[in-house]
Design a protein around this motif. Structure first.
Motif, mmCIF file in Angstrom:
data_model
loop_
_atom_site.group_PDB
_atom_site.id
_atom_site.type_symbol
_atom_site.label_atom_id
_atom_site.label_comp_id
_atom_site.label_asym_id
_atom_site.label_seq_id
_atom_site.Cartn_x
_atom_site.Cartn_y
_atom_site.Cartn_z
ATOM 1 N N THR A 34 0.845 -1.195 0.000
ATOM 2 C CA THR A 34 0.000 0.000 0.000
ATOM 3 C C THR A 34 0.879 1.244 0.000
ATOM 4 O O THR A 34 1.943 1.262 0.615
ATOM 5 N N ALA A 36 2.457 4.905 0.765
ATOM 6 C CA ALA A 36 2.643 5.790 1.910
ATOM 7 C C ALA A 36 3.762 6.749 1.560
ATOM 8 O O ALA A 36 4.402 6.626 0.505
ATOM 9 N N ARG A 66 6.194 1.848 -0.627
ATOM 10 C CA ARG A 66 5.142 0.840 -0.610
ATOM 11 C C ARG A 66 5.279 0.051 0.681
ATOM 12 O O ARG A 66 6.352 -0.493 0.962
ATOM 13 N N VAL A 67 4.239 -0.001 1.450
ATOM 14 C CA VAL A 67 4.257 -0.712 2.728
ATOM 15 C C VAL A 67 3.793 -2.141 2.485
ATOM 16 O O VAL A 67 2.658 -2.370 2.060
ATOM 17 N N ARG A 70 3.135 -4.510 8.383
ATOM 18 C CA ARG A 70 3.247 -3.726 9.611
ATOM 19 C C ARG A 70 3.124 -4.679 10.785
ATOM 20 O O ARG A 70 2.216 -5.513 10.819
ATOM 21 N N ALA A 75 7.363 -1.027 10.061
ATOM 22 C CA ALA A 75 6.809 -1.220 8.729
ATOM 23 C C ALA A 75 7.907 -1.770 7.823
ATOM 24 O O ALA A 75 9.053 -1.305 7.861
ATOM 25 N N GLU A 90 6.975 2.563 12.156
ATOM 26 C CA GLU A 90 5.671 2.827 11.560
ATOM 27 C C GLU A 90 5.237 4.268 11.768
ATOM 28 O O GLU A 90 4.525 4.852 10.941
ATOM 29 N N LEU A 93 5.585 7.115 9.016
ATOM 30 C CA LEU A 93 4.830 7.032 7.772
ATOM 31 C C LEU A 93 3.547 7.848 7.831
ATOM 32 O O LEU A 93 2.928 8.002 8.879
ATOM 33 N N ASP A 94 3.153 8.331 6.676
ATOM 34 C CA ASP A 94 1.872 9.004 6.495
ATOM 35 C C ASP A 94 1.157 8.295 5.354
ATOM 36 O O ASP A 94 1.681 8.201 4.241
ATOM 37 N N ALA A 95 -0.029 7.772 5.626
ATOM 38 C CA ALA A 95 -0.771 7.040 4.602
ATOM 39 C C ALA A 95 -1.444 7.973 3.608
ATOM 40 O O ALA A 95 -1.903 7.535 2.550
ATOM 41 N N THR A 96 -1.523 9.270 3.942
ATOM 42 C CA THR A 96 -2.121 10.239 3.023
ATOM 43 C C THR A 96 -1.063 10.670 2.019
ATOM 44 O O THR A 96 -0.105 11.360 2.362
#
Length: 285
Positions: A34, A36, A66-67, A70, A75, A90, A93-96
């Motif tokens: 995913t 990030a 890319r994660v 976790r 991560a 972890e 990281l920012d998922a946005t």
């Protein structure tokens, strides 16, 4: 039996691997990962989820990842920039993920809490950090970019994404002189020999692999020592230096524990007992 892919650039463990390796390496299951981005100023990428593990490389503010997994505050990621694989906290990281608009183009700068050099510093930023600018303003003649997080950076320290700081990567490498040496470091706060090459080339719009053995294997074309000129690379086992001219090198090294300039002949003589003679010379294309 075929050798397994380089773990530095290919994500696989007995229980998990990146989807691109399906059919190439055995794993319990495969994931695409995913997206990030890094929200910390700099984060160290390690070979295992352990603060005591050595640093393989570093990821810079705003760089995409890319994660893949976790667990326990760590991560497992793969860098969008150079494909490097490893573990980082972890919390970094920012998922946005929003597109970067600018890149820091000086070795080091600050993000301030407001568009004024007199406001407190929020955090420091390295060259190569990727920023999303939402507005700009001017205070006492200095232009500032306001970031999506509300901090401000000096506009003159940035370039638009896709822009370059010129075409002479050696001149950029020279701006790192006296920067501390850091094994695995890849920032304006501390870096190693191959990161000096990679970051300097990046700022001229050129790409380079992360580690010196990768650079020695395929960056540019081989040449002979008598052909050396500005911009060429000299390799030892585990080390790389940049030719500033026909006789002088710039390199991040453990002798001075900094980025330093010295005659190539003196460096060869000084390191001979430890690294033997240079293993090759290459001219980046």
């Amino acid at each position: 039996m075929n050798a397994l892919p380089d773990r530095r650039l290919h994500a696989y463990r007995p229980d998990l691997a990146e989807e691109a390796l399906r059919g190439s390496v055995p794993a319990g299951h495969y994931v695409a990962g995913t997206p990030a981005r890094l929200s910390a100023p700099v984060a160290s990428l390690r070979p295992r989820p352990d603060e005591a593990a050595g640093i393989d490389t570093q990821v810079l503010f705003g760089e995409g990842l890319r994660v893949l997994d976790r667990a326990d505050g760590w991560a497992w990621v793969k860098s969008d920039f150079d494909g490097y694989v490893g573990y980082l906290p972890e919390t970094a990281l920012d998922a946005t993920v929003t597109p970067a608009t600018h890149i820091v183009a000086v070795p080091r700068t600050f993000a301030y809490t407001g568009p004024d050099l007199r406001t407190p510093m929020a955090f420091a930023l390295s060259i190569g950090s990727r920023l999303t600018v939402v507005s700009e303003s001017e205070t006492r003649g200095t232009r500032y970019f306001t970031l999506e997080g509300g901090q401000s950076v000096v506009a003159g320290h940035c370039l638009p994404v896709g822009g370059t700081a010129g075409d002479d990567y050696v001149a950029i490498a020279g701006r790192f002189l006296e920067t501390p040496y850091l094994w695995g470091g890849r920032s304006g706060f501390g870096l190693d020999c191959s990161a000096l090459v990679q970051l300097s080339m990046m700022m001229t719009g050129r790409s380079a692999p992360r580690d010196s053995d990768m650079q020695a294997a395929g960056l540019g074309t081989p040449i002979e020592r008598e052909e050396l000129r500005r911009g060429d690379l000299v390799f030892w086992k585990g080390h790389v230096a940049i030719m500033e001219d026909e006789a002088t090198i710039i390199h991040a090294n453990g002798h001075t524990m900094s980025v330093a300039r010295e005659p190539l002949a003196a460096a060869i003589e000084r390191t001979g007992y430890l690294y033997q003679q240079p293993t090759g010379y290459r001219r980046p294309v």
